[in-house]
Design an enzyme around this catalytic site. Structure first.
Site, short mmCIF file in Angstrom:
data_model
loop_
_atom_site.label_atom_id
_atom_site.label_comp_id
_atom_site.label_asym_id
_atom_site.label_seq_id
_atom_site.Cartn_x
_atom_site.Cartn_y
_atom_site.Cartn_z
N ARG A 284 0.83 -1.19 0.00
CA ARG A 284 0.00 0.00 0.00
C ARG A 284 0.86 1.25 0.00
O ARG A 284 2.01 1.22 0.46
CB ARG A 284 -0.92 0.02 1.23
CG ARG A 284 -1.86 -1.16 1.32
CD ARG A 284 -2.70 -1.11 2.58
NE ARG A 284 -3.49 -2.33 2.74
CZ ARG A 284 -4.27 -2.59 3.78
NH1 ARG A 284 -4.37 -1.69 4.76
NH2 ARG A 284 -4.96 -3.71 3.85
N SER B 252 -7.76 -1.21 1.48
CA SER B 252 -8.68 -1.46 2.60
C SER B 252 -9.28 -0.15 3.09
O SER B 252 -9.81 0.62 2.30
CB SER B 252 -7.95 -2.21 3.73
OG SER B 252 -8.85 -2.63 4.72
#
Length: 549
Positions: free
Chosen positions: A50, A148
């Site tokens: 990420r 997420s």
């Protein structure tokens, strides 16, 4: 260190905090990450790589390199089945999906995308992998483009191998190493085909992830009970990948479910700000969940999910937003009493920083406890083979078996968690908050808290490497220390931090796998004052140990 609550926490997001979409998308393509800079290398945390395009931590080159590394891994493992690929609603998810497709098509991988460009929750991808592989033949795996619950500026890419769950350490290490090598070589060796050709390739297919997932729900949740009870359900998709799944669930199963907002906005300007004044689609945060908690009395039960719908937040009329540990405990207590076809040997999976109340529930149920480090990857094999009936982690992630004791999915599933809350309410005539009160009346009430604070990568590294010997204290909050762990009891894996226990409480300290923060979790069965004393001593104990490291 301590958590500093922003004065804007829980307030509607002002325009000043909204991302510049044009700048974000432009930087995704234009910025070339420098692999000599640690923060610009590929780094798989607890669930994928990420970062954001503006600081060079999530750009086109990262995705191209990772996609080629996945192709290499598949080839080495002899994986020849389809690769299911899904996206959430973050701004960088679709561009990242396009980049990955260019590489996968050039490598001859059969890629399966959602039909009509539909968003795909993580559990829908996991469910599809598990269902396909149950049928025999060539094995499938998957990629999810999602960071997420992370802020809108972030992008993410996660690989789910043939067990359907988050990839284990050995897999992510191999992919990370190969991807960084491609970055160092200026992408030499990365195969790529133009996007238009990749989309039209004979290896690119489309699948109704939504329909297949929704139609299968009665095998994991008692949908008829929810329908017949008339329980009123409120849902906030938080602008995430399940935004079209919830109305489809209501229509298919004829349940009283209201989606309170169907807005999709890659800036997530409809959110209320999290504890630190950032936009974060975290359904376990009372600050981020203000919109749903304010209307809780309109429903018998309400729930929300994060952007890729692998995490859940349960809101009840009796208590509002339930702390995630509270819901995990009552869900476990309920499921193991209402799933008679589950094997007697099916265990309960929890992380080392989940509530000790789960231990007490497991003991009462006569079920084995399987305690592992943070990260749902540790649960995937057990869910796949039915050795785990339920697996949950403190950050509001959980999954459980079908009613017949076989695997539903092997990644976190926020949708079935929310529907389970509705089933519990329908069957018991009390919401999960009320069920929790009854449970703690019997087994004791834990008081819990978590401190989040900024931490540099160097500080996170030192904390993750702490050994039991580094802690010099012999007592904690007035009680003798009975156990100091840096390995999980269930599987002996390092927990990436440290856990200290006494007879009446515990704390665990670990660096975040996805953000530059450090977390101290603490729990006391002796009340709020004892908890705060425990937290304060935990911080000083860890800080002292880090100072000597």
């Amino acid at each position: 260190m301590s958590t500093r609550l922003s004065p804007l926490a829980g307030q509607p997001a002002p325009s000043s905090v909204l991302i510049d979409l044009d700048a974000l998308l432009s930087a995704y393509v234009a910025t070339r990450p420098d692999p000599s800079v640690a923060t610009q290398r590929v780094a798989f945390g607890t669930s994928g790589h990420r970062g954001n395009s503006l600081d060079g931590s999530f750009n086109e080159w990262h995705v191209l390199a990772i996609a080629q590394a996945v192709c290499d891994y598949r080839r080495a493992q002899g994986i020849t089945g389809p690769l299911f690929m899904g996206i959430d609603t973050h701004a960088l998810s679709q561009p990242a999906c396009d980049s990955a497709l260019e590489v996968l098509a050039a490598n001859g991988v059969d890629v399966v995308l959602a039909k009509d460009g539909e968003y795909s929750p993580t559990p829908a991808i996991s469910h599809a992998i598990v269902k396909h592989n149950r049928g025999g033949g060539t094995l499938a795996d998957g990629i999810v483009l999602s960071p997420s619950h992370n802020p809108p500026r972030d992008g993410g890419i996660k690989y789910n191998p043939t067990n359907g769950g988050p990839a284990g350490q050995n897999v992510t290490d191999a992919i990370q190493t190969a991807a960084n090598r491609y970055l160092e070589q200026g992408l030499e060796g990365v195969r790529r085909t133009p996007l238009a050709q990749a989309r039209a390739a004979h290896t690119t297919h489309h699948h109704d992830f939504l329909g297949n997932y929704v139609d299968d729900l009665d095998h994991v949740i008692d949908m008829a009970l929810i329908r017949d009870s008339g329980v009123r359900i409120g849902v906030d998709a938080l602008g995430g990948a399940g935004v079209h799944y919830w109305p489809a669930i209501a229509e298919r199963w004829k349940i009283d479910l209201t989606l309170v907002s169907d807005v999709v906005d890659p800036r997530f300007g409809f959110m209320t700000l999290d504890w630190d004044g950032q936009i974060r689609m975290d359904p376990s945060s009372r600050h981020a969940m203000q919109r749903l908690t304010e209307i809780k009395d309109r429903f018998d039960i309400a729930c929300a999910c994060d952007t890729d719908h692998d995490r859940h937040g349960i809101v009840t009329p009796s208590v509002g937003l339930m702390p995630s540990n509270h819901f995990l405990a009552v869900a476990i207590d309920y499921l193991f009493q209402h799933r008679p076809q589950w094997a007697a040997e099916a265990a309960i999976g929890k992380t080392v920083v989940s509530t000790q109340l789960i231990d007490r529930v497991a003991q009462r149920l006569g079920r084995r406890l399987y305690e592992v480090p943070v990260g749902f990857k540790w649960f995937a094999p057990g869910l796949l083979d039915g050795n785990l009936g339920f697996a949950g982690e403190e950050s509001a992630g959980a999954a459980f078996l079908r009613s017949d004791g076989t695997a539903w999915c092997t990644d976190k599933d926020g949708l079935i968690a929310g529907l389970l809350a509705a089933e519990m309410t329908a069957r018991c005539g009390r919401d999960p908050g009320q069920l929790y009160q009854s449970l703690t009346d019997e087994l004791g009430r834990p008081f819990t808290d978590r401190v989040d604070a900024p931490a540099t990568p160097a500080q996170k590294s030192r904390l993750g490497a702490l050994s039991p010997e580094a802690l010099r204290s012999t007592d904690l909050a007035g009680d003798p220390i009975t156990q100091v762990l840096n390995e999980a009891p269930g599987n002996g894996a390092r927990i990436g931090g440290i856990k200290v226990s006494t007879a009446s409480g515990w704390f665990a300290a670990r660096p975040s796998g996805t953000e530059n923060i450090y977390k101290i979790y603490a729990e006391s069965f002796h009340g709020e004052d004892h908890l705060q004393r425990l937290l304060a001593e935990a911080q000083s104990t860890v800080d002292a140990a880090l100072g000597e490291a």
